[in-house]
Scaffold this active site. Structure first.
Site, PDB file in Angstrom:
ATOM      1  N   GLU A  48       0.912  -0.901   0.021  1.00 29.25           N
ATOM      2  CA  GLU A  48       0.073  -0.004  -0.084  1.00 29.25           C
ATOM      3  C   GLU A  48       0.981   1.242  -0.070  1.00 29.25           C
ATOM      4  OE1 GLU A  48      -2.855   0.406   3.390  1.00 29.25           O
ATOM      5  OE2 GLU A  48      -2.653   2.632   2.946  1.00 29.25           O
ATOM      6  N   ARG A  52       1.554  10.168   0.065  1.00 26.67           N
ATOM      7  CA  ARG A  52       2.219  11.226   0.944  1.00 26.67           C
ATOM      8  C   ARG A  52       3.335  12.061   0.791  1.00 26.67           C
ATOM      9  NH1 ARG A  52       1.178   7.509   6.425  1.00 26.67           N
ATOM     10  NH2 ARG A  52      -0.730   6.713   5.898  1.00 26.67           N
ATOM     11  N   THR A  76      -3.759   6.481   1.551  1.00 27.99           N
ATOM     12  CA  THR A  76      -3.921   7.913   1.791  1.00 27.99           C
ATOM     13  C   THR A  76      -4.623   8.488   0.719  1.00 27.99           C
ATOM     14  OG1 THR A  76      -1.824   7.679   2.893  1.00 27.99           O
ATOM     15  CG2 THR A  76      -2.833   9.701   2.951  1.00 27.99           C
ATOM     16  N   LYS A 136     -11.285  -0.385   6.132  1.00 26.10           N
ATOM     17  CA  LYS A 136     -10.089  -0.195   6.914  1.00 26.10           C
ATOM     18  C   LYS A 136     -10.609   0.291   8.223  1.00 26.10           C
ATOM     19  CE  LYS A 136      -6.111   3.319   6.842  1.00 26.10           C
ATOM     20  NZ  LYS A 136      -4.889   3.309   6.407  1.00 26.10           N
TER      21      LYS A 136
HETATM   22  C1  3PG Z   1      -1.852   4.129   7.698  1.00 25.27           C
HETATM   23  O1  3PG Z   1      -1.905   4.978   6.833  1.00 25.27           O
HETATM   24  O2  3PG Z   1      -2.230   3.128   7.816  1.00 25.27           O
HETATM   25  C2  3PG Z   1      -1.135   4.290   9.011  1.00 25.27           C
HETATM   26  O3  3PG Z   1      -0.045   5.367   8.835  1.00 25.27           O
HETATM   27  C3  3PG Z   1       0.031   3.179   9.290  1.00 25.27           C
HETATM   28  O4  3PG Z   1      -0.102   3.473  10.471  1.00 25.27           O
HETATM   29  P1  3PG Z   1       1.329   3.142  11.402  1.00 25.27           P
HETATM   30  O5  3PG Z   1       2.425   3.929  10.886  1.00 25.27           O
HETATM   31  O6  3PG Z   1       1.146   3.391  12.753  1.00 25.27           O
HETATM   32  O7  3PG Z   1       1.632   1.592  11.089  1.00 25.27           O
END
Ligand code: 3PG
Length: 215
Positions: A48, A52, A76, A136
């Protein structure tokens, strides 16, 4: 060719491919393909790639073109335009941290599967009304973690979750043991310093270790 892309293509779910979906941030486009190949070499042929950084779409394009054994998705996603750009770049699935009615409608109109982000029962119901029974759960740890997921199982029995946000190798097994959790997402498979140093062996090892997490 790996069987995993075929599985996804024939109606299989992203949620069933691997126990831990790597949530990846790429700062340099040239890191994308070796990083994706390292994850696949460790037994995790799914990425994924989050939108960003300025190079994110280019990174998706490169992985789609040069590492076809990897199921590349885009994360994102917060606007319809981002969703369109990600699909155009080659993303085979989309993930959003949250959703509005218009984003849900747009995601549902696209030719690739999406996991819309939810953090409350009302948001899950809205996603389900838009046709999504796989969502999610974000940010998982900050929004109630395993206690939330356990509590909603009886009222939303047809919904499967991919929790992400604050999950670690230590907490992942308790999520994966829940019947309404198919996989978790996490950024720990691709630490920033390992990617910056091109330490692909470390990423292979972190990916390989996720096979032990499902109880
Ligand atoms: C996401 O977008 O799913 C999170 O940023 C992932 O979270 P983590 O960095 O705490 O694993």
């Amino acid at each position: 060719m790996s069987v995993l892309p075929d599985l996804l293509g024939s109606g299989g779910s992203v949620l069933d491919l691997v126990p831990v979906v790597p949530v990846v941030v790429v700062d340099r486009a040239e890191d994308a393909v070796p990083l994706a190949r390292a994850l696949a070499a460790g037994g995790v042929p799914v990425v994924e790639l989050t939108l960003r950084t300025p190079v994110a779409l280019e990174a998706i394009r490169l992985i789609a073109a040069e590492a076809p054994e990897v199921v590349i998705g885009a994360g994102t996603i917060t606007t319809p335009a981002q969703a369109d750009a990600a699909v155009e770049a080659g993303a085979r699935f989309l993930v959003s941290p949250g959703a509005t009615p218009s984003l849900l409608a747009h995601l549902g109109s696209l030719p690739v599967p999406s996991l819309p982000g939810t953090a409350t029962v009302s948001e899950v119901i809205a996603a389900r009304e838009a046709g999504f029974t796989e969502v999610k759960f974000f940010p998982a740890e900050a929004s109630g973690g395993t206690a939330y997921l356990g509590a909603v199982a009886s009222v939303l029995p047809d919904v499967r979750f991919c929790p992400t946000g604050g999950i670690t190798p230590a907490s992942a097994p308790s999520y994966l043991a829940l019947p309404n959790v198919a996989c978790v997402g996490g950024s720990w498979l691709t630490p920033k310093d390992a990617v910056a140093a091109g330490d692909w062996d470390r990423i292979i090892a972190l990916a390989a270790a996720t096979a032990e997490l499902r109880g």
